[in-house]
Write a protein that holds these residues in place. Structure first.
Motif, mmCIF file in Angstrom:
data_model
loop_
_atom_site.group_PDB
_atom_site.id
_atom_site.type_symbol
_atom_site.label_atom_id
_atom_site.label_comp_id
_atom_site.label_asym_id
_atom_site.label_seq_id
_atom_site.Cartn_x
_atom_site.Cartn_y
_atom_site.Cartn_z
ATOM 1 N N CYS A 13 6.321 53.430 -25.968
ATOM 2 C CA CYS A 13 5.542 53.514 -24.392
ATOM 3 C C CYS A 13 4.778 52.275 -24.647
ATOM 4 O O CYS A 13 4.127 52.181 -25.747
ATOM 5 N N GLU A 14 4.826 51.533 -23.290
ATOM 6 C CA GLU A 14 4.046 50.329 -23.368
ATOM 7 C C GLU A 14 2.536 50.410 -22.953
ATOM 8 O O GLU A 14 1.740 49.544 -22.817
ATOM 9 N N MET A 15 2.180 51.653 -22.608
ATOM 10 C CA MET A 15 0.782 52.082 -22.412
ATOM 11 C C MET A 15 -0.053 52.690 -23.530
ATOM 12 O O MET A 15 -1.005 52.220 -23.666
ATOM 13 N N CYS A 16 0.764 53.591 -24.168
ATOM 14 C CA CYS A 16 0.218 54.324 -25.386
ATOM 15 C C CYS A 16 0.806 53.552 -26.768
ATOM 16 O O CYS A 16 -0.169 53.865 -27.620
ATOM 17 N N VAL A 17 1.713 52.777 -26.623
ATOM 18 C CA VAL A 17 2.116 51.980 -27.885
ATOM 19 C C VAL A 17 2.610 52.908 -29.082
ATOM 20 O O VAL A 17 2.713 52.427 -30.066
ATOM 21 N N THR A 18 2.482 54.304 -28.942
ATOM 22 C CA THR A 18 2.948 55.285 -29.957
ATOM 23 C C THR A 18 4.029 56.128 -29.633
ATOM 24 O O THR A 18 4.809 56.295 -30.351
ATOM 25 N N VAL A 23 11.007 57.049 -19.910
ATOM 26 C CA VAL A 23 11.001 56.554 -18.549
ATOM 27 C C VAL A 23 10.661 55.196 -18.161
ATOM 28 O O VAL A 23 9.836 54.638 -18.822
ATOM 29 N N HIS A 24 11.505 54.586 -17.269
ATOM 30 C CA HIS A 24 11.163 53.363 -16.897
ATOM 31 C C HIS A 24 10.818 52.981 -15.494
ATOM 32 O O HIS A 24 11.286 53.597 -14.645
ATOM 33 N N CYS A 25 9.721 52.335 -15.204
ATOM 34 C CA CYS A 25 9.238 52.077 -13.904
ATOM 35 C C CYS A 25 10.135 50.690 -13.439
ATOM 36 O O CYS A 25 9.950 49.679 -13.879
ATOM 37 N N ASP A 26 10.727 50.831 -12.323
ATOM 38 C CA ASP A 26 11.652 49.666 -11.899
ATOM 39 C C ASP A 26 10.556 48.820 -10.944
ATOM 40 O O ASP A 26 10.957 47.607 -10.878
ATOM 41 N N THR A 27 9.522 49.296 -10.606
ATOM 42 C CA THR A 27 8.622 48.520 -9.870
ATOM 43 C C THR A 27 7.727 47.424 -10.709
ATOM 44 O O THR A 27 7.798 46.346 -10.293
ATOM 45 N N CYS A 28 7.100 47.999 -11.703
ATOM 46 C CA CYS A 28 6.383 46.992 -12.491
ATOM 47 C C CYS A 28 7.058 46.679 -13.741
ATOM 48 O O CYS A 28 6.707 45.908 -14.740
ATOM 49 N N LEU A 29 8.118 47.300 -14.015
ATOM 50 C CA LEU A 29 9.124 46.854 -15.271
ATOM 51 C C LEU A 29 8.591 47.280 -16.419
ATOM 52 O O LEU A 29 8.270 46.327 -17.404
ATOM 53 N N VAL A 30 7.973 48.295 -16.672
ATOM 54 C CA VAL A 30 7.456 48.883 -17.818
ATOM 55 C C VAL A 30 8.119 50.011 -18.195
ATOM 56 O O VAL A 30 8.428 50.899 -17.365
ATOM 57 N N ASN A 31 7.982 50.451 -19.606
ATOM 58 C CA ASN A 31 8.619 51.605 -19.990
ATOM 59 C C ASN A 31 7.466 52.552 -20.443
ATOM 60 O O ASN A 31 6.484 52.306 -20.969
ATOM 61 N N GLU A 104 10.400 40.778 -24.322
ATOM 62 C CA GLU A 104 10.112 39.186 -24.404
ATOM 63 C C GLU A 104 10.402 38.676 -23.019
ATOM 64 O O GLU A 104 9.589 38.002 -22.037
ATOM 65 N N LYS A 105 11.618 38.922 -22.445
ATOM 66 C CA LYS A 105 12.343 38.472 -21.204
ATOM 67 C C LYS A 105 11.712 39.198 -20.090
ATOM 68 O O LYS A 105 11.269 38.609 -19.165
ATOM 69 N N LYS A 106 11.242 40.193 -20.172
ATOM 70 C CA LYS A 106 10.754 41.178 -19.125
ATOM 71 C C LYS A 106 9.305 40.710 -19.018
ATOM 72 O O LYS A 106 8.726 40.305 -17.648
ATOM 73 N N ASN A 107 8.524 40.364 -19.992
ATOM 74 C CA ASN A 107 7.249 40.055 -20.229
ATOM 75 C C ASN A 107 7.072 38.667 -19.358
ATOM 76 O O ASN A 107 6.199 38.331 -18.463
ATOM 77 N N GLU A 112 6.040 35.271 -14.568
ATOM 78 C CA GLU A 112 6.473 34.257 -13.564
ATOM 79 C C GLU A 112 6.431 35.122 -12.226
ATOM 80 O O GLU A 112 6.012 34.695 -11.322
ATOM 81 N N GLN A 113 6.494 36.699 -11.991
ATOM 82 C CA GLN A 113 6.363 37.252 -10.958
ATOM 83 C C GLN A 113 4.869 37.221 -10.470
ATOM 84 O O GLN A 113 4.516 36.781 -9.393
ATOM 85 N N ASN A 114 3.900 37.427 -11.219
ATOM 86 C CA ASN A 114 2.376 37.388 -11.046
ATOM 87 C C ASN A 114 2.225 35.966 -10.538
ATOM 88 O O ASN A 114 1.223 35.820 -9.970
ATOM 89 N N GLU A 115 2.623 34.964 -11.495
ATOM 90 C CA GLU A 115 2.352 33.613 -10.755
ATOM 91 C C GLU A 115 2.833 33.326 -9.431
ATOM 92 O O GLU A 115 2.183 32.832 -8.620
ATOM 93 N N LEU A 116 3.887 34.050 -9.096
ATOM 94 C CA LEU A 116 4.385 33.844 -7.768
ATOM 95 C C LEU A 116 3.614 34.438 -6.790
ATOM 96 O O LEU A 116 3.191 34.120 -5.533
#
Length: 562
Positions: A13-18, A23-31, A104-107, A112-116
């Motif tokens: 999990c990309e929030m708790c890292v444990t 589940v995958h969020c298609d909007t913000c692209l996080v697991n 890495e690709k997702k990040n 790039e999305q945030n920069e846009l």
């Protein structure tokens, strides 16, 4: 190696890292894991995000069709399967898991999305706003050109009408002179004709009488009548119309210069997240005091006090009903220095620049200027175009000057940005081409300030509003007061300033108070502190507020932030 993954390809999990990803969020692209997804979808900011069951993706191997690639050879830059790893061509090569590469690709995509979203898109918004403003300004300027041509044509018509009237008057005078001469000649002929008739009648009477004595004495002077009068032949003037050649007419009437469009590839710069030169480090958050308090009151010797500007945390400049600008000590309340305007006119507005120099606007009968005081010497910075007068002035964080201007006839009001004496930007109309600021004349000048977020804020007494536009001149909002007002009078904004918290403060003269609103125009509170007819105001570096009291000729220093 990223702790959210392992060599075996287990995704965390990309929030708790444990916990393991489920589940995958298609909007913000996080697991996310089960626990974290709950927090994710109940958050106000992410409650509308789309989530789905997480399915790890392992591409097929190009060398071994039946195998799935769980690893990625960094040296060969290709996905590899377990069989690939067993062969010599990948021995000693550094590799990563497919999920690591995916992350890495997702990040990178997210960055790039945030920069846009945060940089490029706002930049294009500002550019579009700038182009729209230029189009509106272009429409107005072309209208002015057409109006000038029309007025010039009307002037020509008036001059032609005068010339036609003059020539016709000369014709009438010539006609009357010749007619009077001919009438006099005709009168002389008629008189001779009458005399002739009288002589003939007298002779007939004598002849019929047969009186010898009378007949002997009759003698008709026929020779006198035989001398005929001179013949008068009038000579008429001739009107010789001037030839109107197309080219000569255009040359004499006036012609348009050629227009041009230049493309400046360096004309725009990318918007940055750093809002101003001071924004390198965000200022500490300060809360509003429950009860603002008056720190000190400075008495001035003006009959009417008009303006105040902070020289420092210890000194303030003031101006009033005469040509003298006075520097007062805040602590002692004593007069430190006086400077008289170069023209002898009273200053219309005063401001202290970021470099500590005093600037003021000079509202003369003929010339209108913006001047700067450096080492007690006055230098002219800006001379306004004919038929324009200044209202408020302010110095920006970048060192530019923002100047409110209105036309002599009161039909136009605009904000002009100057770099030195060079015009850089004109702000006058909204996206629909309507004036941003009130027209006509007001009792007190419009005042202007730049907020910390680079918004341009104007207190517009004529519109009974605070008008706020962004750096590109696009309207953000209009603040028209808050109900109930302390004295239940209409909103009367006659002064404006801002502070380190991006608050906008405006003096409400008829309600004897100062309004504090946030950077988006939301009302926060009133400052009263026994104010009497507050006018222009300013803040120092510690966010203390200085308010001019028009009726008492005093300046109040007020603390309103913790």
């Amino acid at each position: 190696m990223d702790p959210s993954t392992s060599a075996q390809g287990v995704s965390r999990c990309e929030m708790c890292v444990t916990a393991m990803v489920q589940v995958h969020c298609d909007t913000c692209l996080v697991n996310l894991c089960k626990t974290c997804v709950g927090e994710h979808i109940i958050s106000e900011e992410t409650k509308d995000h789309k989530v789905r069951k997480f399915t790890p993706f392992h591409p097929g191997c190009i060398s071994h069709i039946q195998e799935r690639c769980e690893m990625y050879c960094n040296q060969c830059d290709i996905p590899i399967c377990k069989t690939c790893i067993a062969f010599d061509q990948h021995i000693g090569h550094k590799s990563s898991t497919i999920l690591e590469i995916l992350d890495e690709k997702k990040n990178k995509i997210i960055q790039e999305q945030n920069e846009l979203k945060e940089t490029v898109f706002p930049t294009y918004q500002d550019i579009a706003s700038d182009v729209q403003n230029r189009m509106s300004q272009l429409e107005k300027e072309y209208e002015d050109i057409s109006k000038t041509i029309t007025e010039h044509g009307e002037d020509w018509h008036r001059n032609i009408d005068k010339l036609v009237k003059k020539l016709k008057a000369e014709v009438d005078e010539m006609k009357n002179t010749q007619l009077q001469t001919l009438q006099k000649h005709l009168d002389e002929i008629k008189q001779t004709f009458s005399n002739m008739e009288n002589d003939i009648e007298s002779v007939n009477i004598i002849v019929k009488s047969n009186d010898f004595s009378k007949l002997v004495g009759v003698q008709i002077d026929v020779d006198r009548y035989k001398k005929l009068p001179h013949k008068i032949v009038p000579s008429l003037p001739k009107f010789m119309p001037g030839k109107i050649q197309g080219e000569e007419l255009s040359k004499n009437f006036g012609a348009l210069s050629s227009m041009s469009l230049t493309f400046d590839k360096h004309g725009y710069s990318m918007k940055t997240t750093q809002k101003s030169p001071e924004a390198g480090s965000s200022p500490p958050v300060k809360q509003l005091l429950d009860e603002p308090e008056t720190v000190t009151t400075i008495d001035t010797d003006y009959i009417l006090l008009n303006d105040v500007a902070c020289q420092s945390d210890e000194e303030i400049w003031t101006s009033g009903d005469d040509s003298t600008m006075k520097l007062y000590s805040i602590i002692q309340g004593s007069l430190l220095k006086s400077i008289t305007t170069k023209s002898g006119n009273k200053p219309f507005d005063i401001e202290v620049t970021k470099s500590g120099d005093l600037i003021y606007t000079d509202y003369g009968q003929i010339d209108t200027t913006v001047n700067i005081v450096k080492k007690e010497k006055i230098e002219e910075v800006i001379r306004l175009q004919q038929n324009w007068k200044p209202d408020g002035v302010c110095s920006t964080s970048s060192g530019d000057i923002l100047l409110i201007q209105r036309s002599d006839d009161g039909n136009q009001t605009k904000v002009v940005r100057y770099s030195g004496s060079t015009e850089k930007q004109t702000i006058q109309f909204d996206d629909e081409g309507k004036p941003l600021y009130s027209l006509g004349f007001c009792i007190f000048p419009k005042c202007i300030t730049e907020n910390r977020n680079l918004d341009i804020c104007v207190s517009d007494q004529g519109a009974k509003a605070v008008v706020v536009v962004n750096q590109a001149g696009k309207l953000r909002f209009r603040y028209t007061g808050h109900t109930p007002a302390p004295k239940n009078q209409w909103f009367d904004p006659v002064g404006i300033t801002s502070d380190s918290q991006c608050h906008i403060l405006t003096a409400d003269m008829y309600n004897d108070c100062v309004h504090i609103i946030d950077q988006d125009g939301q009302f926060l509170r009133y400052i009263q502190c026994g104010l009497s007819q507050p006018k222009p105001l300013c803040t120092d570096t510690n966010d203390n507020l200085f308010v001019v009291q028009y009726s008492t000729t005093q300046v109040k220093k007020i603390k309103y932030l913790q």
